[in-house]
Structures are given as C-alpha cells and as structure tokens.
Design a protein around this motif. Structure first.
Motif, PDB file in Angstrom:
ATOM      1  N   PHE A 112       0.819  -1.206   0.000  1.00 17.77           N
ATOM      2  CA  PHE A 112       0.000   0.000   0.000  1.00 17.77           C
ATOM      3  C   PHE A 112       0.860   1.266   0.000  1.00 17.77           C
ATOM      4  O   PHE A 112       0.393   2.331  -0.428  1.00 17.77           O
ATOM      5  N   PHE A 113       2.096   1.168   0.484  1.00 18.71           N
ATOM      6  CA  PHE A 113       2.983   2.330   0.485  1.00 18.71           C
ATOM      7  C   PHE A 113       3.143   2.900  -0.924  1.00 18.71           C
ATOM      8  O   PHE A 113       3.265   4.112  -1.107  1.00 18.71           O
ATOM      9  N   VAL A 114       3.134   2.028  -1.911  1.00 22.31           N
ATOM     10  CA  VAL A 114       3.277   2.443  -3.310  1.00 22.31           C
ATOM     11  C   VAL A 114       1.922   2.527  -4.009  1.00 22.31           C
ATOM     12  O   VAL A 114       1.641   3.478  -4.745  1.00 22.31           O
ATOM     13  N   LEU A 115       1.068   1.525  -3.768  1.00 22.29           N
ATOM     14  CA  LEU A 115      -0.187   1.432  -4.513  1.00 22.29           C
ATOM     15  C   LEU A 115      -1.198   2.515  -4.129  1.00 22.29           C
ATOM     16  O   LEU A 115      -1.937   3.012  -4.993  1.00 22.29           O
ATOM     17  N   TYR A 116      -1.267   2.891  -2.858  1.00 20.04           N
ATOM     18  CA  TYR A 116      -2.205   3.935  -2.453  1.00 20.04           C
ATOM     19  C   TYR A 116      -1.920   5.266  -3.145  1.00 20.04           C
ATOM     20  O   TYR A 116      -2.839   5.891  -3.679  1.00 20.04           O
ATOM     21  N   PRO A 117      -0.669   5.750  -3.135  1.00 21.77           N
ATOM     22  CA  PRO A 117      -0.399   7.002  -3.848  1.00 21.77           C
ATOM     23  C   PRO A 117      -0.728   6.943  -5.333  1.00 21.77           C
ATOM     24  O   PRO A 117      -1.246   7.903  -5.903  1.00 21.77           O
ATOM     25  N   ILE A 118      -0.440   5.801  -5.971  1.00 22.27           N
ATOM     26  CA  ILE A 118      -0.769   5.653  -7.388  1.00 22.27           C
ATOM     27  C   ILE A 118      -2.276   5.718  -7.595  1.00 22.27           C
ATOM     28  O   ILE A 118      -2.781   6.437  -8.465  1.00 22.27           O
ATOM     29  N   GLY A 119      -3.014   4.962  -6.786  1.00 24.91           N
ATOM     30  CA  GLY A 119      -4.468   4.935  -6.922  1.00 24.91           C
ATOM     31  C   GLY A 119      -5.101   6.271  -6.625  1.00 24.91           C
ATOM     32  O   GLY A 119      -5.947   6.762  -7.392  1.00 24.91           O
ATOM     33  N   ILE A 120      -4.698   6.907  -5.528  1.00 27.42           N
ATOM     34  CA  ILE A 120      -5.295   8.177  -5.130  1.00 27.42           C
ATOM     35  C   ILE A 120      -4.983   9.280  -6.138  1.00 27.42           C
ATOM     36  O   ILE A 120      -5.866  10.058  -6.520  1.00 27.42           O
ATOM     37  N   ILE A 169     -11.883  17.014  -0.203  1.00 24.49           N
ATOM     38  CA  ILE A 169     -11.952  16.023   0.874  1.00 24.49           C
ATOM     39  C   ILE A 169     -10.839  14.984   0.744  1.00 24.49           C
ATOM     40  O   ILE A 169     -10.440  14.371   1.732  1.00 24.49           O
ATOM     41  N   TYR A 170     -10.327  14.801  -0.477  1.00 26.89           N
ATOM     42  CA  TYR A 170      -9.318  13.774  -0.704  1.00 26.89           C
ATOM     43  C   TYR A 170      -8.070  13.962   0.153  1.00 26.89           C
ATOM     44  O   TYR A 170      -7.428  12.987   0.544  1.00 26.89           O
ATOM     45  N   VAL A 171      -7.710  15.203   0.438  1.00 30.34           N
ATOM     46  CA  VAL A 171      -6.484  15.439   1.217  1.00 30.34           C
ATOM     47  C   VAL A 171      -6.608  14.858   2.624  1.00 30.34           C
ATOM     48  O   VAL A 171      -5.825  13.982   3.008  1.00 30.34           O
ATOM     49  N   PRO A 172      -7.605  15.278   3.426  1.00 26.82           N
ATOM     50  CA  PRO A 172      -7.735  14.648   4.748  1.00 26.82           C
ATOM     51  C   PRO A 172      -8.171  13.192   4.673  1.00 26.82           C
ATOM     52  O   PRO A 172      -7.756  12.363   5.478  1.00 26.82           O
ATOM     53  N   GLY A 173      -9.015  12.871   3.685  1.00 28.28           N
ATOM     54  CA  GLY A 173      -9.495  11.498   3.552  1.00 28.28           C
ATOM     55  C   GLY A 173      -8.368  10.527   3.237  1.00 28.28           C
ATOM     56  O   GLY A 173      -8.302   9.431   3.797  1.00 28.28           O
ATOM     57  N   SER A 174      -7.473  10.931   2.346  1.00 27.64           N
ATOM     58  CA  SER A 174      -6.338  10.084   1.994  1.00 27.64           C
ATOM     59  C   SER A 174      -5.426   9.877   3.188  1.00 27.64           C
ATOM     60  O   SER A 174      -4.890   8.779   3.401  1.00 27.64           O
ATOM     61  N   SER A 225      -4.296   8.921  -9.285  1.00 23.83           N
ATOM     62  CA  SER A 225      -5.017   8.615 -10.526  1.00 23.83           C
ATOM     63  C   SER A 225      -6.500   8.978 -10.399  1.00 23.83           C
ATOM     64  O   SER A 225      -7.094   9.523 -11.338  1.00 23.83           O
ATOM     65  N   GLU A 226      -7.096   8.681  -9.242  1.00 27.62           N
ATOM     66  CA  GLU A 226      -8.491   9.053  -9.013  1.00 27.62           C
ATOM     67  C   GLU A 226      -8.658  10.566  -9.080  1.00 27.62           C
ATOM     68  O   GLU A 226      -9.604  11.081  -9.701  1.00 27.62           O
ATOM     69  N   CYS A 227      -7.756  11.292  -8.435  1.00 29.22           N
ATOM     70  CA  CYS A 227      -7.828  12.753  -8.428  1.00 29.22           C
ATOM     71  C   CYS A 227      -7.667  13.318  -9.840  1.00 29.22           C
ATOM     72  O   CYS A 227      -8.345  14.273 -10.222  1.00 29.22           O
ATOM     73  N   MET A 228      -6.758  12.730 -10.619  1.00 28.83           N
ATOM     74  CA  MET A 228      -6.550  13.199 -11.983  1.00 28.83           C
ATOM     75  C   MET A 228      -7.804  13.001 -12.830  1.00 28.83           C
ATOM     76  O   MET A 228      -8.201  13.887 -13.600  1.00 28.83           O
ATOM     77  N   LEU A 229      -8.465  11.849 -12.688  1.00 27.12           N
ATOM     78  CA  LEU A 229      -9.688  11.607 -13.446  1.00 27.12           C
ATOM     79  C   LEU A 229     -10.781  12.602 -13.053  1.00 27.12           C
ATOM     80  O   LEU A 229     -11.507  13.114 -13.907  1.00 27.12           O
TER      81      LEU A 229
END
Length: 233
Positions: free
Chosen positions: A167-175, A206-211, A177-181
């Motif tokens: 998750f150290f790598v995958l969470y930043p990639i996923g988050i 919300i993504y900043v505190p949520g992430s 990518s979601e924000c970019m979309l």
C-alpha cells in the motif's frame, strides 16, 4: 515445511464471507491480468484510449459489488471500521459511476493524433493507474482473506508482507489517478450543470484529509500485525 493450522468448521456467515471473497478474488484477478497485458500493448500501439472500452464495464460492476463490504462492516460480519470502509468504497464508486460513466470522453475520445482530447494522454494514464493500483491491491487483499478464512489461520509470510507493505506504493498511485480523473472531468461536468461540478470539486478537497486517514489506518494495521508477529516469533 511448517505445519499449517487448519480452519475449524465454518459457520454460515463464514461460508458466505469465504464465497464473497473468493468471487471478488476471481473477478479482480481477471481485471488485473487483462490490464497488465493491455496497458503496455495499447500504449505501445498508440491506442491507450481503447483501454476504457476493453475493461471499464467489467471494472464498474466488479467495484460495485464492494458496496456489500460497507454492509458487512456495519452489520459486524467483519471487524473492519464502517467509516473507513465507506470512505474507501465511496471514492471508487464515485470514480466509476460518476466520473467515468458520465464522462468517458476524458479517457476514450481522441483527436486526429490519437491523443485524448481532455488532457493529452493523462486520461488514459490515470485510468491505467487505477486499474493497476486497485487491481493489485484487491488481488492481494482478497487472496489474503481467502487463505486465512478457507485454508489456514497461518498465512504465508510473503502474502502477509504484500498485504501490509504494497500500500505504500499502490495507495499514492491509486489516489493520484483518481484525483486526476476527477480533475479532467471538471470541464465536461461544468457544461452539464453545477451539481456534478460542485460535487467533484468538494470531493477533491476532501481527498487530502481522507487520503491521510486511510493511509494512516493502513499504517496502524501494519504496525498491529507486525507487532503481533514479533510477539509470536
């Protein structure tokens, strides 16, 4: 070879959860394997926009099944927090049912040069990002659950390591990518009306505190598991 601790006879609830996790593992495995083949192939051919057509419908309905996980947590079928579960599932549901379902052009529409109209190739890259991050995460997560619930309480060390470290790598990639979309969808959303446009802007804020909450939650789980393993060693 170490002896494995077999599971006791499962209750109806446990059998349901095993079946649920096994189905999700199978579905996400299909998506992830197809994504790992199609992403380099389509990008190499200069046709990354075709990724959406190839995988979106399957991804959309597979992700929608995860709404049951909020029910599982709220009903006490699993020990997961209903709040963190709802946060994680809701963000993905928003991406598939609002961003990509309503505005597929941010990924699939191309100009004469074969590039995505909405932001060069950023749409296809972001879509490839969620496929990679979501898919890898879910294959590992559901694989972990199926092993622990159906095979043995003693999960292989490699699978445990993947569950609590990738998750150290995958969470930043996923988050990211979601924000970019969501960001790419702001333009077409604004043309359709303020409601969706404002929704996406609010979610991006919300993504900043949520992430941070989700990331620290995973870190806390990791510390708890590793601490437990240290005591049992």
């Amino acid at each position: 070879m170490e002896n494995q601790t077999p599971r006791r006879a499962a209750s109806p609830t446990q059998n349901y959860l095993i079946a649920y996790n096994a189905v999700c593992l199978a579905l996400w495995s299909i998506i992830t394997l197809r994504a790992f083949f199609l992403i380099p192939t389509l990008f190499a051919l200069g046709k990354p926009h075709q990724l959406l057509e190839a995988l979106f419908t399957f991804l959309k309905w597979t992700q929608t099944i995860a709404l049951l996980e909020i029910v599982h947590a709220a009903a006490g079928l699993v020990r997961a927090s209903p709040v963190t579960t709802a946060m994680q599932v809701a963000s993905r549901i928003l991406v598939v049912w609002v961003v990509l379902e309503m505005f597929p052009q941010i990924v699939s529409v191309t100009n004469s040069l074969g590039r995505s109209v909405a932001g060069s190739t950023m749409g296809p890259v972001a879509f490839a990002g969620i496929l990679t991050a979501w898919g890898t995460t879910e294959v590992i997560r559901y694989g972990f659950f199926v092993w622990k619930a159906a095979i043995s309480e003693k999960v292989p060390a490699a699978l445990t390591w993947l569950r609590y470290n990738t998750f150290f790598v995958l969470y930043p990639i996923g988050i990211s990518s979601e924000c970019m979309l969501m960001y790419l969808a702001l333009g077409p959303a604004a043309k359709q009306g303020k409601q969706v446009d404002l929704l996406l802007k609010a979610v991006l804020l919300i993504y900043v505190p949520g992430s941070y909450i989700l990331y620290t939650h995973m870190m806390a789980q990791r510390r708890k598991v590793l601490k437990g393993k240290g005591k049992s060693a």
